[in-house]
Design a protein around this motif. Structure first.
Motif, PDB file in Angstrom:
ATOM      1  N   UNK A  92       0.821  -1.217   0.000  1.00 36.85           N
ATOM      2  CA  UNK A  92       0.000   0.000   0.000  1.00 36.85           C
ATOM      3  C   UNK A  92       0.845   1.253   0.000  1.00 36.85           C
ATOM      4  N   UNK A  93       0.527   2.199  -0.896  1.00 40.19           N
ATOM      5  CA  UNK A  93      -0.413   2.188  -2.016  1.00 40.19           C
ATOM      6  C   UNK A  93       0.237   1.593  -3.265  1.00 40.19           C
ATOM      7  N   UNK A  94      -0.563   1.329  -4.266  1.00 46.69           N
ATOM      8  CA  UNK A  94      -0.068   0.782  -5.524  1.00 46.69           C
ATOM      9  C   UNK A  94       0.760   1.830  -6.262  1.00 46.69           C
ATOM     10  N   UNK A  95       2.017   1.489  -6.526  1.00 53.81           N
ATOM     11  CA  UNK A  95       2.874   2.400  -7.285  1.00 53.81           C
ATOM     12  C   UNK A  95       2.353   2.630  -8.695  1.00 53.81           C
ATOM     13  N   UNK A 126      -3.908   0.526 -13.180  1.00 53.44           N
ATOM     14  CA  UNK A 126      -4.237   0.204 -11.788  1.00 53.44           C
ATOM     15  C   UNK A 126      -4.762  -1.215 -11.657  1.00 53.44           C
ATOM     16  N   UNK A 127      -5.755  -1.550 -12.435  1.00 54.96           N
ATOM     17  CA  UNK A 127      -6.398  -2.860 -12.300  1.00 54.96           C
ATOM     18  C   UNK A 127      -5.445  -3.982 -12.701  1.00 54.96           C
ATOM     19  N   UNK A 128      -4.439  -3.661 -13.505  1.00 58.07           N
ATOM     20  CA  UNK A 128      -3.467  -4.689 -13.911  1.00 58.07           C
ATOM     21  C   UNK A 128      -2.786  -5.317 -12.702  1.00 58.07           C
ATOM     22  N   UNK A 129      -2.614  -4.540 -11.650  1.00 61.82           N
ATOM     23  CA  UNK A 129      -1.919  -5.049 -10.467  1.00 61.82           C
ATOM     24  C   UNK A 129      -2.818  -5.973  -9.646  1.00 61.82           C
TER      25      UNK A 129
END
Length: 162
Positions: A92-95, A126-129
């Motif tokens: 957290x948070x997503x880079x 974002x959703x790729x992660x």
């Protein structure tokens, strides 16, 4: 994962070239400038604002990552398949979300006609992660908020203010 989700996860992991999200966003920005015929000086100023936003967002994100030390999904469930290389730092948070929303927010503000397209790419990054099994949904939300805040700050300081 569907085949499409797997392709998205791999694309935003840098693919075979191992591009980072900021690398990818600079290419996206250049495509926007070319398609819109942006003058060279304006393009350079926009790149400066976008990269400043991504840098500031990244610094803040990594401070938060190590302050909170949120484990990644695969660390909680080692049986979880991860189709991309797993990062060696907290979740957290997503880079990817931080960098992508910082970049898309600057580009969208300076090039409103490209806003929908760049925001769709930020959503995909974002959703790729999540697809890759290396982030939680709240990581993506936190990354978006931080990236948008960094973009607002960079735009406030930019001579190109929309």
């Amino acid at each position: 994962l569907t085949d499409a989700q797997l392709r998205i996860a791999i694309r935003w992991a840098g693919g075979a070239e191992r591009f980072t999200p900021p690398d990818m966003w600079n290419v996206i920005a250049l495509d926007v400038f070319r398609s819109e015929g942006t003058a060279e000086g304006k393009a350079l100023e926009a790149l400066a604002a976008m990269n400043l936003a991504m840098a500031d967002a990244g610094i803040a994100a990594w401070r938060i990552k190590y302050a909170t030390a949120v484990p990644r999904p695969w660390q909680i469930d080692p049986a979880l398949a991860t189709p991309v290389r797993v990062p060696a730092f907290p979740s957290y948070p997503s880079g990817h979300s931080v960098f992508s929303w910082a970049a898309a927010s600057v580009l969208g503000a300076l090039h409103p006609q490209a806003r929908a397209a760049v925001e769709a790419q930020a959503e995909e990054a974002s959703i790729s992660r999540l697809y890759a099994g290396i982030h939680w949904l709240f990581d993506l939300d936190g990354g978006r908020a931080l990236g948008e805040a960094a973009a607002l700050r960079a735009l406030t300081d930019s001579p190109l203010r929309p």
